[in-house]
Design an enzyme around this catalytic site. Structure first.
Site, PDB file in Angstrom:
ATOM      1  N   ASN A  68      -0.733  13.084   1.022  1.00 15.15           N
ATOM      2  CA  ASN A  68       0.357  14.151   0.857  1.00 15.15           C
ATOM      3  C   ASN A  68       0.024  15.388  -0.007  1.00 15.15           C
ATOM      4  OD1 ASN A  68       1.396  14.423   3.833  1.00 15.15           O
ATOM      5  ND2 ASN A  68       3.325  12.826   2.788  1.00 15.15           N
ATOM      6  N   ASN A 101      12.480  -1.734   4.870  1.00 17.12           N
ATOM      7  CA  ASN A 101      13.171  -1.765   3.243  1.00 17.12           C
ATOM      8  C   ASN A 101      14.570  -2.486   4.134  1.00 17.12           C
ATOM      9  OD1 ASN A 101      14.681   0.240   4.495  1.00 17.12           O
ATOM     10  ND2 ASN A 101      13.512   1.558   3.820  1.00 17.12           N
ATOM     11  N   LYS A 154       2.408   7.936   2.244  1.00 15.93           N
ATOM     12  CA  LYS A 154       2.844   6.359   1.786  1.00 15.93           C
ATOM     13  C   LYS A 154       1.626   5.955   1.929  1.00 15.93           C
ATOM     14  CE  LYS A 154       6.159   4.396   4.063  1.00 15.93           C
ATOM     15  NZ  LYS A 154       7.277   4.172   2.580  1.00 15.93           N
ATOM     16  N   GLY A 155       0.365   6.369   3.189  1.00 20.67           N
ATOM     17  CA  GLY A 155      -1.124   5.577   2.853  1.00 20.67           C
ATOM     18  C   GLY A 155      -1.440   6.015   1.708  1.00 20.67           C
ATOM     19  N   THR A 194      11.613  -5.634   1.785  1.00 24.50           N
ATOM     20  CA  THR A 194      11.948  -4.972   0.554  1.00 24.50           C
ATOM     21  C   THR A 194      14.006  -4.680   0.365  1.00 24.50           C
ATOM     22  OG1 THR A 194      11.036  -3.150   0.920  1.00 24.50           O
ATOM     23  CG2 THR A 194       9.625  -4.326  -0.243  1.00 24.50           C
ATOM     24  N   ASP A 250       5.731   1.211  -1.400  1.00 22.62           N
ATOM     25  CA  ASP A 250       4.707   1.361  -1.398  1.00 22.62           C
ATOM     26  C   ASP A 250       3.308   0.573  -1.881  1.00 22.62           C
ATOM     27  OD1 ASP A 250       4.743   3.026   1.281  1.00 22.62           O
ATOM     28  OD2 ASP A 250       4.327   5.086  -0.623  1.00 22.62           O
TER      29      ASP A 250
END
Length: 297
Positions: free
Chosen positions: A10, A180, A39-40, A203, A237
């Site tokens: 992104n 999360n 995120k990737g 997390t 991430d």
């Protein structure tokens, strides 16, 4: 071994505000920044910064060459990123307030235009002992996870953005499920029984993180490192990428949790997403100044 990441790419459009807008409210942003995100992409940068041989599998539009350049400069192998003439690069509108909280809107673009045929060649390169990272921001998640497990690779799936249907579909092919605290609550409410995975990585922001080994029943916990955050974008991430890289090196879960927690702590002290992820040397220096103040259990 190698880390392969079927992940979103992104372009982040970040607007800094005194407070997040309320319904119907229009605000003028005093600051605007454009940067690398998704995120990737963030997880690939984190894994590469942590020292892993990291290959990104994904797609973007035919413009925005600077994105490839930035990934490459951070050490990510980009040869398997497809460029699509009929799609735009995915992008995110990020609103960030003075307390480092954010609200995000994403347009997936090329990230959701991938097909199994497009990924057939790169997925065939995954070998036993490798790791495949996946998040819920691309198409072909189940196909990729299935192929990786058949090859004998570990699959780490970040269940975000959370969608229970997507989790149910990919769960039989996942080794470690990463979430999360909020996502974990939603998952346990939807699937109250045993999960068919080896481990759960959860997390909890300022409360730290935990890893539940579902094969032995052991729970490892790591306290968060106290820092003054300025931007929490990409913290999860960063944690996931560093955690995967640590496992890739053969380190034990407590070591992986400690390294990942330190990397995430450093990240939130910096503005930005992918560009703000620290290097392994920076993380080790951070830990060297804290030899025993954040023990894991």
């Amino acid at each position: 071994m190698a880390i392969w990441n079927l992940g979103s790419i992104n372009i982040d459009h970040v607007y800094r505000l005194d407070h997040l807008p309320r319904p119907g409210e229009t605000l003028a942003a005093p600051r605007y920044v454009q940067g690398l995100g998704g995120k990737g992409a963030n997880q690939s940068v984190a894994a590469a910064c942590a020292g892993a041989d990291t290959h990104h599998l994904g797609a973007m539009g035919q413009t925005d060459d600077w994105v490839i350049d930035r990934l490459s400069r951070r050490g990510v192998v980009t040869t398997d990123i497809l460029r699509m003439a009929d799609q735009v690069t995915g992008h995110a509108i990020i609103l960030l307030d003075g307390q480092a909280e954010n609200a995000i809107v994403i347009h997936p673009g090329a990230n959701r235009a991938l097909t199994p045929v497009m990924l057939a060649d790169p997925l065939s390169e995954i070998a036993a002992g490798d790791t495949l990272l996946i998040q819920n921001e691309t198409s072909c998640q189940v196909e990729a996870a299935r192929a990786a497990r058949q090859a004998g690779a570990r699959v780490i799936y970040s269940a975000a953005p959370f969608d229970i249907a997507a989790v149910r579909a990919i769960l039989p092919h996942v080794s470690i499920l990463a979430m999360n605290a909020g996502e974990a609550e939603a998952l346990f409410a939807a699937i109250p029984g045993d999960l068919p995975v080896e481990g759960l990585l959860i997390t909890r922001g300022g409360e730290g993180a935990e890893y539940r080994d579902l094969t032995t029943g052991t729970v490892h916990r790591q306290a968060a490192f106290p820092v003054d955050p300025v931007d929490t974008t990409g913290a999860g991430d960063t944690f996931a990428g560093y955690f995967a890289a640590s496992l890739d090196r053969g380190e034990a879960i407590p070591q992986a949790l400690r390294l990942a927690s330190a990397a995430a702590a450093l990240k939130v002290t910096r503005h930005g997403a992918g560009e703000a992820i620290p290097t392994r040397a920076e993380v080790l220096d951070f830990l060297a100044a804290r030899p025993a103040d954040q023990p894991s259990e």
